[in-house]
Write an enzyme that holds these catalytic residues in place. Structure first.
Site, PDB file in Angstrom:
ATOM      1  N   THR A 106     -21.155  16.121 -27.321  1.00  0.00           N
ATOM      2  CA  THR A 106     -22.404  16.639 -27.914  1.00  0.00           C
ATOM      3  C   THR A 106     -22.389  16.292 -29.390  1.00  0.00           C
ATOM      4  OG1 THR A 106     -22.414  18.498 -26.373  1.00  0.00           O
ATOM      5  CG2 THR A 106     -23.833  18.682 -28.295  1.00  0.00           C
ATOM      6  N   LYS A 126     -21.457  23.996 -34.452  1.00  0.00           N
ATOM      7  CA  LYS A 126     -21.734  22.562 -34.680  1.00  0.00           C
ATOM      8  C   LYS A 126     -23.072  22.180 -34.046  1.00  0.00           C
ATOM      9  CE  LYS A 126     -20.049  20.064 -31.592  1.00  0.00           C
ATOM     10  NZ  LYS A 126     -20.379  19.520 -30.296  1.00  0.00           N
ATOM     11  N   LYS A 131     -29.884  17.860 -25.379  1.00  0.00           N
ATOM     12  CA  LYS A 131     -28.698  18.740 -25.389  1.00  0.00           C
ATOM     13  C   LYS A 131     -28.767  19.727 -26.561  1.00  0.00           C
ATOM     14  CE  LYS A 131     -24.527  20.294 -24.852  1.00  0.00           C
ATOM     15  NZ  LYS A 131     -24.230  21.326 -23.873  1.00  0.00           N
TER      16      LYS A 131
HETATM   17  P1  NAP Z   1     -12.098  20.742 -27.151  1.00  0.00           P
HETATM   18  O1  NAP Z   1     -11.387  21.474 -26.073  1.00  0.00           O
HETATM   19  O2  NAP Z   1     -12.055  21.238 -28.536  1.00  0.00           O
HETATM   20  O3  NAP Z   1     -11.615  19.198 -27.091  1.00  0.00           O
HETATM   21  C1  NAP Z   1     -12.024  18.299 -28.062  1.00  0.00           C
HETATM   22  C2  NAP Z   1     -11.400  16.940 -27.861  1.00  0.00           C
HETATM   23  O4  NAP Z   1     -11.661  16.138 -29.044  1.00  0.00           O
HETATM   24  C3  NAP Z   1      -9.865  16.977 -27.718  1.00  0.00           C
HETATM   25  O5  NAP Z   1      -9.475  15.944 -26.846  1.00  0.00           O
HETATM   26  C4  NAP Z   1      -9.400  16.685 -29.146  1.00  0.00           C
HETATM   27  O6  NAP Z   1      -8.106  16.149 -29.220  1.00  0.00           O
HETATM   28  C5  NAP Z   1     -10.411  15.652 -29.549  1.00  0.00           C
HETATM   29  N1  NAP Z   1     -10.504  15.456 -30.996  1.00  0.00           N
HETATM   30  C6  NAP Z   1     -10.967  16.314 -31.927  1.00  0.00           C
HETATM   31  N2  NAP Z   1     -10.895  15.753 -33.159  1.00  0.00           N
HETATM   32  C7  NAP Z   1     -10.360  14.521 -32.992  1.00  0.00           C
HETATM   33  C8  NAP Z   1     -10.038  13.465 -33.881  1.00  0.00           C
HETATM   34  N3  NAP Z   1     -10.275  13.543 -35.192  1.00  0.00           N
HETATM   35  N4  NAP Z   1      -9.490  12.337 -33.374  1.00  0.00           N
HETATM   36  C9  NAP Z   1      -9.262  12.223 -32.040  1.00  0.00           C
HETATM   37  N5  NAP Z   1      -9.551  13.190 -31.145  1.00  0.00           N
HETATM   38  C10 NAP Z   1     -10.099  14.325 -31.612  1.00  0.00           C
HETATM   39  O7  NAP Z   1     -13.668  20.631 -26.820  1.00  0.00           O
HETATM   40  P2  NAP Z   1     -14.457  20.737 -25.438  1.00  0.00           P
HETATM   41  O8  NAP Z   1     -14.817  22.152 -25.191  1.00  0.00           O
HETATM   42  O9  NAP Z   1     -13.756  19.941 -24.397  1.00  0.00           O
HETATM   43  O10 NAP Z   1     -15.835  20.015 -25.868  1.00  0.00           O
HETATM   44  C11 NAP Z   1     -15.923  18.616 -26.032  1.00  0.00           C
HETATM   45  C12 NAP Z   1     -17.383  18.279 -26.332  1.00  0.00           C
HETATM   46  O11 NAP Z   1     -18.215  18.738 -25.262  1.00  0.00           O
HETATM   47  C13 NAP Z   1     -17.928  18.944 -27.608  1.00  0.00           C
HETATM   48  O12 NAP Z   1     -18.859  18.057 -28.206  1.00  0.00           O
HETATM   49  C14 NAP Z   1     -18.648  20.189 -27.057  1.00  0.00           C
HETATM   50  O13 NAP Z   1     -19.679  20.617 -27.935  1.00  0.00           O
HETATM   51  C15 NAP Z   1     -19.179  19.662 -25.747  1.00  0.00           C
HETATM   52  N6  NAP Z   1     -19.371  20.647 -24.689  1.00  0.00           N
HETATM   53  C16 NAP Z   1     -18.468  21.653 -24.487  1.00  0.00           C
HETATM   54  C17 NAP Z   1     -18.677  22.578 -23.472  1.00  0.00           C
HETATM   55  C18 NAP Z   1     -17.732  23.716 -23.221  1.00  0.00           C
HETATM   56  O14 NAP Z   1     -18.167  24.696 -22.590  1.00  0.00           O
HETATM   57  N7  NAP Z   1     -16.489  23.672 -23.662  1.00  0.00           N
HETATM   58  C19 NAP Z   1     -19.805  22.468 -22.655  1.00  0.00           C
HETATM   59  C20 NAP Z   1     -20.697  21.410 -22.848  1.00  0.00           C
HETATM   60  C21 NAP Z   1     -20.477  20.508 -23.868  1.00  0.00           C
HETATM   61  P3  NAP Z   1      -6.815  17.143 -29.326  1.00  0.00           P
HETATM   62  O15 NAP Z   1      -6.554  17.593 -27.932  1.00  0.00           O
HETATM   63  O16 NAP Z   1      -5.751  16.287 -29.898  1.00  0.00           O
HETATM   64  O17 NAP Z   1      -7.223  18.265 -30.250  1.00  0.00           O
END
Ligand code: NAP
Length: 287
Positions: free
Chosen positions: A95, A239, A170
């Site tokens: 997102t 965000k 989104k």
């Molecule tokens: P998350 O658990 O925080 O995972 C984020 C991912 O990004 C991890 O693999 C993290 O790596 C990586 N990352 C962050 N900064 C980085 C950097 N500088 N360089 C390389 N890798 C980096 O987030 P999530 O919940 O899976 O969400 C991921 C996306 O989907 C976001 O945009 C969120 O808004 C969206 N989303 C989330 C949900 C939900 O319910 N969780 C639902 C719909 C959409 P590390 O493991 O090394 O930290």
């Protein structure tokens, strides 16, 4: 078809696991390499750079936290783009803002590859159950090729036209969700302070026009004021509100409620609740 997956956080790890279950050959990379281990144990191959993921895959998926994280894995000598070539596809589920997404599309196409932005609706459980809603926009030919791949992760897959439309959709979706959560938190705080039984309030909400899965899922945790383990981290909700407000600036759309809701989530972030679930915004409201 060989699939690659970069970004194995809450969502990416569950989505990648479903690709393995569907029988795809999977290559994975994550900044914190230990998150690759469960997938490797189930048959995935881990590599040491996002570039290698792209080199070994027909379609590369990415699920990153923020626009900055998208760029971090996309650019540079070890980035996804360096491994892209004609015939390959780049599928970004993160997102993010439309500008970053449009830039990824331009750079991927420059290398002869096809691109789709494909942000998802649905949290940890729908990601595990392969019941996400996937909003895709970009190259139609890639949408058609990648449809079975997306169907392994989601139950509703929409094609929204040109790159930018899925990011816009989104952000509109999450602006509504952030406001709903803030209203639920305030209504429950008012009811609690007035001496009402919160389980009865949730029963009232669930029996009328406001009944919805989010209130059913998050309401009891707010009532208990227990821990809020992250399904959708609060920092990501803030965000999304920030990006939605920026989009609203660009198209000159007043957002009276969302602007205030954003301040609430900023307050929650400042109180150290960023890594909790976004329902933890109720902590700030409750005081
Ligand atoms: P998350 O658990 O925080 O995972 C984020 C991912 O990004 C991890 O693999 C993290 O790596 C990586 N990352 C962050 N900064 C980085 C950097 N500088 N360089 C390389 N890798 C980096 O987030 P999530 O919940 O899976 O969400 C991921 C996306 O989907 C976001 O945009 C969120 O808004 C969206 N989303 C989330 C949900 C939900 O319910 N969780 C639902 C719909 C959409 P590390 O493991 O090394 O930290």
């Amino acid at each position: 078809m060989n699939i690659g997956f970069v970004g194995l956080g809450i969502m990416g790890s569950a989505m990648a696991a479903n690709l393995l279950k569907a029988g795809y050959q999977l290559t994975v990379w994550n900044r914190s390499p230990e998150k690759c281990e469960p997938l490797v144990a189930s048959g995935a191959k881990a590599v040491t750079t996002p570039r290698q993921v792209a080199e070994t895959s027909d379609i590369v998926c990415a699920m990153m936290a923020t626009p900055q994280a998208v760029m971090a894995v996309r650019d540079g000598a070890d980035g996804i783009l360096a491994g892209m070539a004609p015939g390959k596809g780049y599928l970004d589920f993160s997102t993010i803002d439309l500008e970053t997404s449009k830039e990824t599309a331009r750079l991927a196409r420059e290398r002869g590859a096809l691109f789709l932005e494909a942000p998802v609706a649905g949290s940890r459980k729908p990601a595990e159950d392969a019941t996400l809603t996937i909003m895709a926009a970009g190259d139609r030919a890639l949408f058609d090729t990648a449809l079975p791949v997306m169907e392994a992760m989601g139950k509703k897959i929409l094609f929204l036209g040109e790159v930018g439309n899925a990011a816009r959709m989104k952000l509109a979706n999450n602006l509504i969700m952030g406001g709903m959560m803030a209203s639920l938190a305030e209504g429950m705080a008012l009811a609690a302070r007035s001496g009402l039984d919160l389980s009865q309030l949730l029963e009232v909400l669930d029996s009328g026009a406001m009944s919805n899965p989010m209130f059913r899922l998050k309401g009891p945790a707010i009532a208990a004021n227990a821990e809020f383990p992250p399904a959708f981290p609060l920092k990501h909700m803030q965000k999304d509100l920030r990006l939605a407000l920026r989009l609203a600036e660009e198209v000159c759309q007043p957002l009276f409620v969302a602007a205030t809701v954003n301040e609430l989530y900023k307050g929650a972030l400042a109180s150290g609740l960023g890594d909790s679930d976004f329902a933890a915004v109720s902590r700030l409201v409750r005081g």
